[in-house]
Design an enzyme around this catalytic site. Structure first.
Site, short mmCIF file in Angstrom:
data_model
loop_
_atom_site.label_atom_id
_atom_site.label_comp_id
_atom_site.label_asym_id
_atom_site.label_seq_id
_atom_site.Cartn_x
_atom_site.Cartn_y
_atom_site.Cartn_z
N GLY A 91 0.80 -1.22 0.00
CA GLY A 91 0.00 0.00 0.00
C GLY A 91 0.83 1.26 0.00
O GLY A 91 0.40 2.30 0.48
N HIS A 127 -0.82 3.29 -14.37
CA HIS A 127 -1.17 2.04 -13.69
C HIS A 127 -2.15 1.30 -14.60
O HIS A 127 -3.24 1.78 -14.86
CB HIS A 127 -1.81 2.35 -12.34
CG HIS A 127 -2.28 1.12 -11.62
ND1 HIS A 127 -1.70 0.66 -10.46
CD2 HIS A 127 -3.27 0.24 -11.90
CE1 HIS A 127 -2.31 -0.43 -10.07
NE2 HIS A 127 -3.27 -0.71 -10.93
N GLU A 166 2.43 -5.94 -8.97
CA GLU A 166 2.04 -6.95 -7.98
C GLU A 166 0.80 -7.67 -8.47
O GLU A 166 0.17 -7.26 -9.46
CB GLU A 166 1.76 -6.30 -6.61
CG GLU A 166 0.63 -5.30 -6.61
CD GLU A 166 0.39 -4.70 -5.22
OE1 GLU A 166 1.19 -4.94 -4.30
OE2 GLU A 166 -0.60 -3.98 -5.06
N ASN A 205 -2.94 -8.93 -7.12
CA ASN A 205 -3.94 -8.87 -6.06
C ASN A 205 -4.82 -10.11 -6.14
O ASN A 205 -5.44 -10.37 -7.17
CB ASN A 205 -4.78 -7.61 -6.18
CG ASN A 205 -3.94 -6.36 -5.95
OD1 ASN A 205 -3.03 -6.37 -5.14
ND2 ASN A 205 -4.23 -5.32 -6.69
N ARG A 211 -7.71 -11.09 -5.07
CA ARG A 211 -9.07 -10.85 -4.59
C ARG A 211 -9.87 -10.25 -5.74
O ARG A 211 -9.32 -9.91 -6.77
CB ARG A 211 -9.03 -9.83 -3.45
CG ARG A 211 -8.39 -8.52 -3.89
CD ARG A 211 -8.63 -7.36 -2.95
NE ARG A 211 -8.30 -6.10 -3.58
CZ ARG A 211 -7.09 -5.53 -3.60
NH1 ARG A 211 -6.09 -6.12 -3.00
NH2 ARG A 211 -6.90 -4.38 -4.21
#
Lengths: 454, 80
Positions: A165, A209, A289, A291, A293
């Protein structure tokens, strides 16, 4: 075995979203709720409810033992963790499995592997995913660090291996600065995460991003194309799009297939997202990275592919094989999501709860509003400030932007300050309309707006 | 002896420590001056300092660490 009763171990708009997907599949839903959420929309919509403790999240939504007990007490056979809270907690996934229940998500091993920055980066490199120039893994001391940065060049980021984060990151612009920051970073990482391990990454300046949605069944994986999420404030996304309109088709193909390769390399099961930095100047992309989820911004992908991602998570967790070959998944049009937060954009984004009144939801073709609000709802102060997500779809980006403008005009959330006005202004901005932005763009724009008012 | 209650300015979660591994801002029996930080309120993941609006000696905290509070709830009783 197909899921019969699902415990929803989350709150807010994502709990509502999960309940809808489960009900559409004929699954009975039980909503886990804290004392502060007894009046929530999710509690009202679920087939049953179970109290999991006091408002403070550590005593309820983060309380692994209590949530597993609540699932057993309510005869649930599966738990959906949503996002945040315990969604990427490998110990939780293990506790759920140990209780004989199904965790709706990947294996604890995959969560752990992707949760550690260094092992994730190593896995990505092994799967052929480009990574930002940097250390191959943890860097063993300042001398080894000097050797690495001599090759990567500057500016370079010093990151905590156990961080996340955006915490524990330092940027060095010269060798001198690097030598000064290294001991600080190591000490801070040890204090903050109990692990002083550091790694190094070259900074990609003015990067975008970009992220790829994947679905896997443990053996095979597919992608559902990419999202562009560069409009961020304090590293929190506020506006997301699918697809990334400025992406060349051949780069899209290699970007998306690299995400599939990584998902298959870790035996990924369920919905996941591989995040990348994208350099407009060169068209190069680098692994950031993964994630493990469902993400807040998943609806923009659903709008362009027609796939119910949460529904697919439930089917896969229930033992079904992936229902799609890659060739079955196509994209159509353009979608934009904006996050309505209980924050005042005219006062430093100060968050503030309140009681909702005069609530009006926008509608019309290509307009979707995922929320937990209703008239008279008292928003608890104990959790994050997300109130809802306005998602618009159009046959192309200009049409989506036009529908966003109309929908924001219709939307009304009375009783508290929200970020709605920010999006009305952003939607009229020339750079936003041209798609010309990067991850630091919004903060600069906000500073300019604040300056213009004085 | 006159007493005064310092009230929570915001709804949220009350914290008596700046961080979990640090000592409390104030303990029962401590003296306070106007403007001293006596705790934090977390509202929607953002933290706000609660400052004393009176000077005196703390009789007792009426809210525990990590307890939920509403705006206007008494947090601490001060002997003026």
């Amino acid at each position: 075995m197909a899921i019969r009763t699902l415990l929803v171990a989350n709150r807010g708009e994502i709990a509502v979203r999960i309940i809808r997907a489960a009900k559409a599949l004929g699954i009975r839903t039980v909503q886990a709720y804290s004392d502060a959420d007894a009046d929530s929309l999710a509690v009202r919509l679920a087939d049953a409810r179970v109290n999991i403790g006091p408002p403070h999240a550590t005593k309820s939504y983060l309380n692994i033992a209590r949530i597993v007990e609540a699932a057993l007490d309510s005869s649930a056979d599966a738990i959906h963790p949503g996002y945040g809270f315990l969604a990427e907690n490998a110990a939780f996934a293990e506790a759920v499995a140990a209780a004989g229940l199904t965790f709706v998500g990947p294996s604890a091993e995959a969560i752990r592997l992707m949760g550690d920055k260094v092992s994730a980066r190593t896995m990505a490199a092994r799967a052929g995913v480009p990574t930002v120039p940097g250390s191959a893994g943890r860097v063993d001391g300042l001398d080894a660090g000097r050797t690495v940065v001599a090759e990567t060049g500057f500016p370079v980021m010093i990151k905590a291996a156990a961080g996340g984060g955006g915490r524990g990151i330092r940027i060095a612009r010269s060798m001198e600065e690097f030598e000064r920051l290294w001991p600080q970073a190591s000490g801070e990482a040890k204090a903050a995460f109990g692990d002083g391990g550091l790694y190094l990454e070259r900074v990609v300046e003015n990067a975008r991003h970009v992220e790829v949605q994947v679905l896997g069944d443990g053996r095979r994986a597919v992608h559902c194309f990419e999202r562009e999420c560069s409009l961020q404030r304090r590293r929190q996304k506020v506006w997301e799009e699918a697809p990334f309109a400025g992406l060349a088709e051949d780069v899209r193909a290699s970007l998306c297939s690299s995400a599939v390769a990584l998902a298959e390399a870790v035996g990924y099961s369920g919905a996941g997202t591989v995040e990348y930095l994208y350099d407009d100047a060169t068209g190069a992309f680098f692994f950031l990275e993964m994630n493990t989820r469902i993400q807040v911004e998943h609806p923009v992908t659903e709008m362009i592919t027609g796939i119910d991602l949460v529904g697919e998570m439930l089917r896969i967790a229930g033992g079904e094989k992936l229902r799609f070959a890659q060739a079955d998944i196509s994209r159509n049009g353009h979608a934009i999501e904006v996050r309505l937060n209980a924050e005042d954009p005219d006062n430093g984004f100060l968050p503030g709860p309140g009681v909702v009144n005069d609530f009006r939801v926008p509608g019309g073709p290509g307009v979707r509003f995922d929320t937990m609000l209703y008239d008279g709802y008292s928003i608890p102060p104990f959790y994050d400030s997300l109130l809802g997500k306005l998602i618009v779809w159009g046959e192309d980006r200009p049409t989506a932007l036009a529908r966003l403008r109309v929908a924001l005009g219709e939307l009304n959330i009375g009783g508290l300050k929200t970020t709605k006005s920010l999006f009305a202004r952003l939607g009229e901005d020339g750079d936003v309309r041209a798609g010309k932005f990067h991850t630091r763009w919004l903060e600069g724009w906000l500073e300019g707006q604040a300056g213009g008012k004085q | 002896m006159a007493t005064h209650s310092i009230l929570s300015p915001l709804p949220g979660t009350f914290y008596r420590r700046p961080a979990p591994d640090q000592p409390a801002f104030k303990e029962d029996g401590d003296t306070v001056a106007v403007g001293d930080v006596i705790g934090l309120i977390e509202v929607m993941k953002s933290f706000h300092e609660v400052k004393a609006d009176c000077a005196g000696r703390i009789v007792r905290f009426t809210v525990d660490n990590e307890d939920p509070v509403m705006a206007g709830n008494p947090l601490v009783e001060v002997e003026l």
